[in-house]
Design a protein around this motif. Structure first.
Motif, PDB file in Angstrom:
ATOM      1  N   ARG A 118      -4.748   3.751   2.985  1.00  0.00           N
ATOM      2  CA  ARG A 118      -3.650   4.718   2.955  1.00  0.00           C
ATOM      3  C   ARG A 118      -2.873   4.724   4.083  1.00  0.00           C
ATOM      4  N   TYR A 127       0.888  -1.174   0.015  1.00  0.00           N
ATOM      5  CA  TYR A 127      -0.096   0.128   0.164  1.00  0.00           C
ATOM      6  C   TYR A 127       0.928   1.051  -0.097  1.00  0.00           C
ATOM      7  N   HIS A 128       2.038   1.055   0.746  1.00  0.00           N
ATOM      8  CA  HIS A 128       2.992   2.294   0.523  1.00  0.00           C
ATOM      9  C   HIS A 128       3.539   2.647  -0.850  1.00  0.00           C
ATOM     10  N   MET A 129       3.640   1.434  -1.428  1.00  0.00           N
ATOM     11  CA  MET A 129       4.211   1.926  -2.743  1.00  0.00           C
ATOM     12  C   MET A 129       3.082   2.304  -3.891  1.00  0.00           C
ATOM     13  N   GLY A 142       7.527   6.076  -1.210  1.00  0.00           N
ATOM     14  CA  GLY A 142       6.918   4.929  -0.641  1.00  0.00           C
ATOM     15  C   GLY A 142       7.786   3.724  -0.281  1.00  0.00           C
ATOM     16  N   ALA A 189       1.875   7.567   7.181  1.00  0.00           N
ATOM     17  CA  ALA A 189       3.501   7.577   7.286  1.00  0.00           C
ATOM     18  C   ALA A 189       4.214   7.368   8.454  1.00  0.00           C
ATOM     19  N   ARG A 244       9.030   4.813   3.191  1.00  0.00           N
ATOM     20  CA  ARG A 244       8.103   4.636   4.146  1.00  0.00           C
ATOM     21  C   ARG A 244       8.250   3.138   4.639  1.00  0.00           C
ATOM     22  N   ASN A 246       0.230   4.198  -2.746  1.00  0.00           N
ATOM     23  CA  ASN A 246       0.002   5.347  -2.510  1.00  0.00           C
ATOM     24  C   ASN A 246       1.223   6.550  -2.837  1.00  0.00           C
ATOM     25  N   ALA A 247       2.532   5.822  -2.746  1.00  0.00           N
ATOM     26  CA  ALA A 247       3.587   6.902  -2.992  1.00  0.00           C
ATOM     27  C   ALA A 247       4.448   6.273  -3.867  1.00  0.00           C
ATOM     28  N   PRO A 248       4.420   5.929  -5.078  1.00  0.00           N
ATOM     29  CA  PRO A 248       5.412   5.151  -6.064  1.00  0.00           C
ATOM     30  C   PRO A 248       6.571   5.878  -5.956  1.00  0.00           C
TER      31      PRO A 248
END
Length: 427
Positions: free
Chosen positions: A114, A48-50, A58, A117, A61, A52-54
């Protein structure tokens, strides 16, 4: 449509013959088990981190929270992994839109999330603006400097060592000790400035006070300013312990608010990264106005390799290390110094020295890993290890550099006030 495993998602972006092995929490794996590097995806939060913030944010995090890891990683010193991952870069590929949509649908089928962080992540650029922290304003600079430096002094001491000097050292050889190399750096700067006992030095962004101590030991009257309360507390105590209060002083103060003038020299060591490219003219004008005619400036800062590279840091550095940090090329910096009215006498690139410095800091952090985790928690300890190892790699690859600029403020009859040849000894 069948749901995809983590390994199948990885294969969309990485060719099967890549020198990497990925194992995942869902039992799937990708690549040759004997590959030189193994990455473990430990939980769904990493995915999910990748999503949401490729990219680097991400990945950072996930790594800081332990969601991804590698058996090749040395706590506090993940340097080796950077070279291994660079070897994977030629094997990367971009999936077509249908494949990408399939992967996103597979993730969404488990719920749209999401994840938060890490607690140590700072606000992004937009949020800082909405909070009134304009980049490189006095309030903005105070907030960003405090974010980076107002950590535990004891934590910094673990990897900086007794010198508490958080800038590039100068090595006579790769075998030179960190303490000797930091002493050589301070000596090099003071020798270039050629100050005599009783003359006055302003140190902008003085850190924990190592320059103040070294200058005062030479009989120089030195004033250091910083925006970090933790640094001021440490430096003032250090000055008292050394009995140098009559020569050295450190203040919690913005350099723009220093009321004194007519200094014989000014040094700025590792502070310009916080100033911002558009503010260089006003920065050097402020310094110029605070110097006597014939006085010298020593500016020491990280630089880009050329003027085509972007000025702003990436999302990882901006959120976690230097909010609003910017770098410029040495040519751009020297042009502003000259346009301000200075004569540039010498420029020196210390790129290789900073790589060596960072390696020593990483080694110190790894050697004191358990104590570092106790002081600041594992995510922050991981952060500093990752940041320093990444910087070491980038200095070695010549992606970034560091330069010292020595300049003279002209007198009314010119600048015929320094020797014909370099007057500082080799350190």
């Amino acid at each position: 449509m069948a749901s995809m495993t983590v390994a199948q998602m990885v294969e969309l972006f990485v060719k099967p013959d890549a020198p990497i092995h990925v194992t995942a929490f869902d039992g799937s794996s990708f690549g040759d088990p004997d590959a030189p590097v193994t990455i473990s995806v430990n939980n769904a939060r990493a995915v999910y981190h990748m999503v949401n913030a490729p990219g680097e944010l991400g990945l950072a995090r996930a790594y800081l929270q332990g969601d991804i890891d590698s058996p090749q990683l040395v706590p506090g010193n993940p340097y080796r992994l950077f070279g291994d991952l660079v070897a994977v870069k030629p094997y990367l590929r971009m999936p077509n839109p249908a494949q990408l949509a399939h992967a996103l649908a597979s993730v969404a089928s488990h719920g749209i999330r999401r994840p938060a962080a890490p607690d140590i992540e700072g606000p992004g650029r937009l949020r800082r603006l909405t909070e009134g922290l304009l980049p490189h304003s006095k309030a903005g600079d105070a907030a960003t400097v405090s974010y980076h430096y107002d950590q535990s002094n004891d934590f910094y001491a673990l990897f900086l060592g007794p010198s508490m000097t958080y800038t590039c050292a100068v090595f006579d050889s790769p075998d030179t000790s960190l303490e000797a190399a930091q002493k050589a750096k301070l000596d090099l700067i003071l020798d270039k400035l050629a100050l005599r006992p009783g003359e006055r030095l302003l140190d902008i962004g003085c850190g924990w006070g190592s320059m103040e101590i070294e200058a005062a030991r030479r009989g120089i009257r030195v004033l250091g300013v910083t925006l970090s309360e933790e640094q001021v507390e440490w430096a003032q105590r250090w000055i008292r312990d050394e009995g140098l209060e009559d020569l050295a002083e450190v203040r919690l103060m913005d350099y723009r608010d220093v009321p004194e003038g007519d200094f014989d020299a000014i040094c700025s060591i590792g502070m310009m990264e916080h100033v911002g490219h558009k503010h260089y003219p006003s920065y050097f004008k402020e310094i110029y106005d605070k110097l006597k005619p014939g006085a010298k400036l020593l500016n020491h800062q990280i630089t880009r390799c050329n003027s085509h590279q972007g000025k702003k840091a990436g999302e990882f550095i901006d959120r976690y290390i230097f909010p609003d940090g910017e770098l410029s090329s040495p040519a751009e910096i020297e042009m502003v110094i000259q346009d301000t009215g200075f004569e540039v006498v010498n420029q020196e690139n210390l790129r290789q020295h900073y790589a060596l410095t960072l390696h020593r800091w990483n080694e110190n952090l790894a050697a004191h890993w358990d104590e570092a985790v106790r002081l600041v928690g594992e995510p922050k300890a991981r952060l500093w290890g990752l940041y320093m190892a990444g910087c070491a790699y980038n200095f070695e690859m010549n992606h970034i550099q560091i330069h010292q600029f020595l300049a003279v403020k002209p007198e009314d009859n010119g600048t015929d006030v320094y020797p014909l040849r370099p007057w500082w000894p080799r350190h």
